[in-house]
Design an enzyme around this catalytic site. Structure first.
Site, PDB file in Angstrom:
ATOM      1  N   ALA A  71     -18.448   2.067 -38.386  1.00 18.23           N
ATOM      2  CA  ALA A  71     -18.880   3.418 -38.758  1.00 18.23           C
ATOM      3  C   ALA A  71     -19.384   4.203 -37.553  1.00 18.23           C
ATOM      4  CB  ALA A  71     -19.972   3.332 -39.824  1.00 18.23           C
ATOM      5  N   GLU A 103     -22.564   5.128 -19.445  1.00 15.16           N
ATOM      6  CA  GLU A 103     -23.924   4.573 -19.456  1.00 15.16           C
ATOM      7  C   GLU A 103     -24.427   4.200 -18.056  1.00 15.16           C
ATOM      8  OE1 GLU A 103     -26.012   4.394 -22.052  1.00 15.16           O
ATOM      9  OE2 GLU A 103     -24.529   5.168 -23.460  1.00 15.16           O
ATOM     10  N   GLU A 119     -32.564   7.998 -21.192  1.00 12.02           N
ATOM     11  CA  GLU A 119     -31.986   9.270 -21.639  1.00 12.02           C
ATOM     12  C   GLU A 119     -31.993  10.300 -20.505  1.00 12.02           C
ATOM     13  OE1 GLU A 119     -30.287   9.204 -24.162  1.00 12.02           O
ATOM     14  OE2 GLU A 119     -31.107   7.404 -25.097  1.00 12.02           O
TER      15      GLU A 119
END
Length: 627
Positions: A544, A439, A410
Site C-alpha cells: 500500500a 535518502e 528531514e
C-alpha cells in the site's frame, strides 16, 4: 497542496471532498501519463538534430519523461491500453483496501487490564497512554495509577508492551495478535496480496518486462542483480553478529534467573534486549529529554549547516501564511546575504488532525521557466513535518534522541531541495532524483548527531544550561552498534522477501506467499518465524506504499550516506578547514546537481570513486566480523 493539508490538518469534510474527486484524479493522471501528443513531442526532441547540443539536465528530463510514459502504458495498442488502465484502477483500489484492513485490524484488538500486577514494568508514559485509551473507550474513571488500562496494537502501545511488560503471557498474546493482523475473517489481506502480485505481474508482461521488479528498477539506480548482491553482502556480514546477539540475550536472561532463558522466543527478544541495553549503557531515553530542548536543537542544526555549507538560516515568521500557530517559516541565505530558499517547519504532534511519522516535501521547486521576472530563477520552498513531543505547560518541547535524529534526517532532504543550483524545474532539488538515491542527504545528516562537537553544542540542560555528561555521550555512541547484526538482518528479511515476491514468485503456484516468507526467513532470522506468522498481511510498505520491489533502497541509500560521511572522517572531523572544504564539495555535487545528473556520477564526482558498503558495516560495528 490538498495532500499536504490532508496530512497536517485532516478533517471529515476534507476526506469526503478528496474521496469524491479521487476517481477523476486517477483518470486524469492516466490521461496525462498516456498523452500521445506529449510523448511524441519528447520523442521528437530526442530524434532531432539538436539532441546532442542539449544540456545533460535537459537530456535526463527528456529520457525520464519518455521512460515514464512507456511505463504508464502510452505505447500500448487500444485493447491492451484498456486492460492496462483497468489493472491500474484495480491496483489503486486494492492497495487502499489493504491499508484500511490493516488499520481496522489494528483498531479491533483491545485488551483491558484491571490488575496492576499484569502491567508490571510498563513506564509511566505507557501507563498514561493506556489509561487515556481506556477513557476513550468508555472507562471514564481510568487513571495511569489505578487503571483500568487498555492495550492496543498501535505502535506506541505495542512497542512498550514488547519492551517493558514483565508479564510474559501478556507479551506473547500481544505479539501473536500483532503478527496475525489482517489475516483472517472479513479483514483477511491474503486474497488481496495474491491479487496485487498477480496484477503487477500482468502489468509487467503487458509492458514487455519479465517481472514487476524490473519495472520498479527501470527508474532506479540499482538493478535487480545489484540489489540482490548488496543484500547478500550485508546479510553474510551481519549473520554471525546476530547469532551472537541471541547468545548474549540468553546468557543475560539466565543471569537474571529468567525461566525462559533456554527457550527465548519472539516475544522475549525486545524485552531482554531492553534490559541488557539498560544494564550495559544505562541510557534512559526519558532522562535524556531535558538536554534536548527544541530551540537548542534547531540552533545547533542551523549552525552545523552554516559550517558545512556556508548558509545562514533566519526566522521569517509572518512572511507566509501558516496552517497552525506552531508552524515556523524560515529564510535560507547564501554567504552574500541573498535569499536562496525558504521552508516551513511543523514540529509537534497533533494526533487529532496530523498523520504520524515525519516527512519533507516541496511546496515549489527552483525553476527558471516560471520565474516572475524572467531573469532570476523562482526560489525553492520546502516543508518539513515532524511529530515531536509538544511543549507542556511552561516546559519547552523536550525531545528524545530519536526525535533529534529525525529532525536532522528531514532537514537533509530539505537541504537537497533548497541548495540546488539546477534551473530546470523537473530536475531541481529532489525532483528527478532516483528513488534509491534520494535518502542519501537525509541519512547523511543523521551521522552528525553522533559527532561530538555537534551533539555537545545542542545537548544543554534546558534549566541549568549544563552540557550532556561525557559518559552519557560515550554510551550513546556505544549503544549505536548495540544489536546491529539483528537490526540489519531484520531489514534484509523485509527487502529480500519483497524482491523474491516481485521476481521469482508465481501467483497461484506451488508455493504460497507465506511459504516464501518462511524460506527467506531461514536465511535472515536467527530465530525462525512462527508457522502462523502472517507479517505480510500488515506489510503496508510494499502493498500500500511506494516500496514494491524497492524496500532494498533503505539499505542501498544507507551505503551511499555512510560512504559520503566517511569522506569527512577521512578528511579529519577535528580539522575545521578540511570539514568546510569537504562540506563545500558535498554542497556543489550531492546538494546542487539534483536530478540533473545520474546519481552514480554525482556520487563519483563527490567521492572520487564508486560507493562501497565498507563504511556502513564499520559504522554498525560489523566490519571486524567479516575482516
Amino acid at each position: 497542496m490538498v495532500n499536504h493539508l490532508k496530512a497536517v490538518k485532516d478533517s471529515a469534510e476534507l476526506r469526503a471532498a478528496i474521496e469524491e474527486v479521487q476517481p477523476e484524479k486517477v483518470k486524469f493522471q492516466l490521461r496525462l501519463g498516456q498523452s500521445k501528443p506529449i510523448y511524441n513531442a519528447f520523442k521528437a526532441i530526442k530524434e532531432s538534430p539538436d539532441w546532442q547540443s542539449l544540456s545533460e539536465a535537459r537530456k535526463r528530463i527528456v529520457d525520464a519523461q519518455i521512460k515514464e510514459a512507456v511505463l504508464n502504458g502510452v505505447s500500448l495498442e487500444d485493447d491492451k491500453r484498456e486492460q492496462f488502465n483497468k489493472i491500474e484502477q484495480e491496483l489503486e483500489r486494492l492497495s487502499h483496501k489493504f491499508s484500511e484492513n490493516v488499520l481496522d485490524a489494528t483498531k479491533k484488538f483491545e485488551k483491558l487490564i484491571t490488575y496492576n500486577k499484569e502491567i508490571d514494568g510498563l513506564p509511566a508514559t505507557a501507563l498514561g497512554l493506556a489509561a487515556q485509551t481506556a477513557v476513550s473507550k468508555g472507562h471514564e474513571n481510568a487513571t495511569a495509577e489505578n487503571g483500568p488500562w487498555m492495550i492496543t496494537l498501535d505502535g506506541p502501545s505495542f512497542v512498550s508492551v514488547m519492551q517493558h511488560a514483565r508479564n510474559r503471557a501478556l507479551r506473547e498474546e500481544v505479539y501473536r495478535a500483532y503478527i496475525t493482523r489482517a489475516s483472517s475473517g472479513d479483514l483477511d489481506n491474503t486474497p488481496i496480496i495474491n491479487q496485487i502480485l498477480k496484477l503487477r505481474l500482468e502489468k509487467a508482461k503487458l509492458l514487455n518486462y519479465n517481472n514487476y521488479a524490473e519495472i520498479s528498477m527501470a527508474t532506479k539506480m540499482a538493478t535487480v542483480d545489484k540489489a540482490e548482491e548488496l543484500l547478500e553482502k550485508i546479510r553474510s556480514a551481519s549473520w554471525d553478529a546476530a547469532v551472537q546477539d541471541v547468545e548474549d540475550l540468553k546468557s543475560y536472561s539466565k543471569s537474571q534467573a529468567a525461566s525462559e532463558a533456554d527457550s527465548l522466543s519472539h516475544w522475549d527478544i525486545s524485552f531482554w534486549s531492553e534490559r541488557l541495553r539498560e544494564s550495559k549503557y544505562d541510557i534512559n531515553e526519558e532522562e535524556l529529554r531535558p538536554y534536548f530542548s527544541f530551540s537548542k536543537v534547531m540552533d545547533g542544526l542551523f549552525n552545523l549547516a552554516k559550517i558545512l555549507f556556508g548558509i545562514d538560516i533566519e526566522p521569517a515568521d509572518g512572511l507566509a501564511p501558516v496552517w497552525n500557530k506552531d508552524v515556523r517559516f524560515y529564510c535560507v541565505k547564501d554567504s552574500s546575504g541573498s535569499p536562496i530558499a525558504y521552508f516551513y517547519f511543523d514540529p509537534y504532534s497533533r494526533p487529532s488532525e496530523k498523520r504520524e511519522g515525519a516527512w519533507m516535501d516541496e511546496v515549489v521547486s527552483r525553476s527558471r521557466v516560471v520565474s516572475r521576472n524572467g531573469t532570476t530563477a523562482r526560489l525553492p520552498v520546502a516543508h518539513m513535518v515532524c511529530n515531536q513531543t509538544p511543549p507542556v505547560g511552561d516546559k519547552p518541547s523536550l525531545m528524545t534522541f530519536r526525535e533529534v535524529e529525525t529532525v536532522f534526517h528531514e532537514f537533509g532532504h530539505a537541504l537537497q531541495h533548497m541548495l540546488t543550483k539546477q534551473d530546470e524545474g523537473l530536475v531541481a532539488g529532489i525532483r528527478g532524483v532516483e528513488w534509491d538515491a534520494v535518502e542519501l542527504p537525509s541519512q547523511f545528516m543523521e551521522n552528525w548527531c553522533y559527532h561530538r562537537d555537534t551533539l555537545m553544542s545542542i545537548a544543554k540542560h534546558y534549566q541549568t544550561g549544563e552540557s550532556l555528561p561525557e559518559e552519557v555521550y560515550l554510551k550513546l555512541l556505544a549503544a549505536r552498534t548495540f544489536r546491529a547484526g539483528s537490526l540489519s538482518l531484520r531489514q534484509i528479511r523485509f527487502a529480500s522477501l519483497d524482491l523474491e515476491l516481485h521476481t521469482k514468485y508465481i501467483p497461484d503456484g506451488p508455493e504460497s506467499v507465506y511459504d516464501v516468507d518462511q524460506r527467506v526467513s531461514r536465511k535472515t532470522q536467527v530465530i525462525p518465524p512462527l508457522p502462523e506468522d502472517r507479517f505480510l498481511c500488515g506489510f503496508n510498505h510494499i502493498f500500500a506504499g511506494g516500496y514494491a520491489a524497492g524496500y532494498y533502497s533503505y539499505k542501498w541509500a544507507e551505503v551511499l550516506s555512510a560512504d559520503a560521511f566517511s569522506a569527512f572522517e577521512d578528511a579529519g572531523l577535528e580539522d575545521n578547514k578540511a570539514v568546510k572544504e569537504t562540506g563545500h564539495k558535498f554542497r556543489e555535487t550531492v546538494l546542487a546537481l539534483g536530478g540533473g545528473k545520474a546519481p552514480l556520477e554525482v556520487f563519483v564526482e563527490f567521492r572520487g570513486r564508486e560507493p562501497s558498503p565498507e563504511a556502513l558495516l564499520r559504522h554498525n560495528g560489523l566490519l571486524s566480523v567479516t575482516a
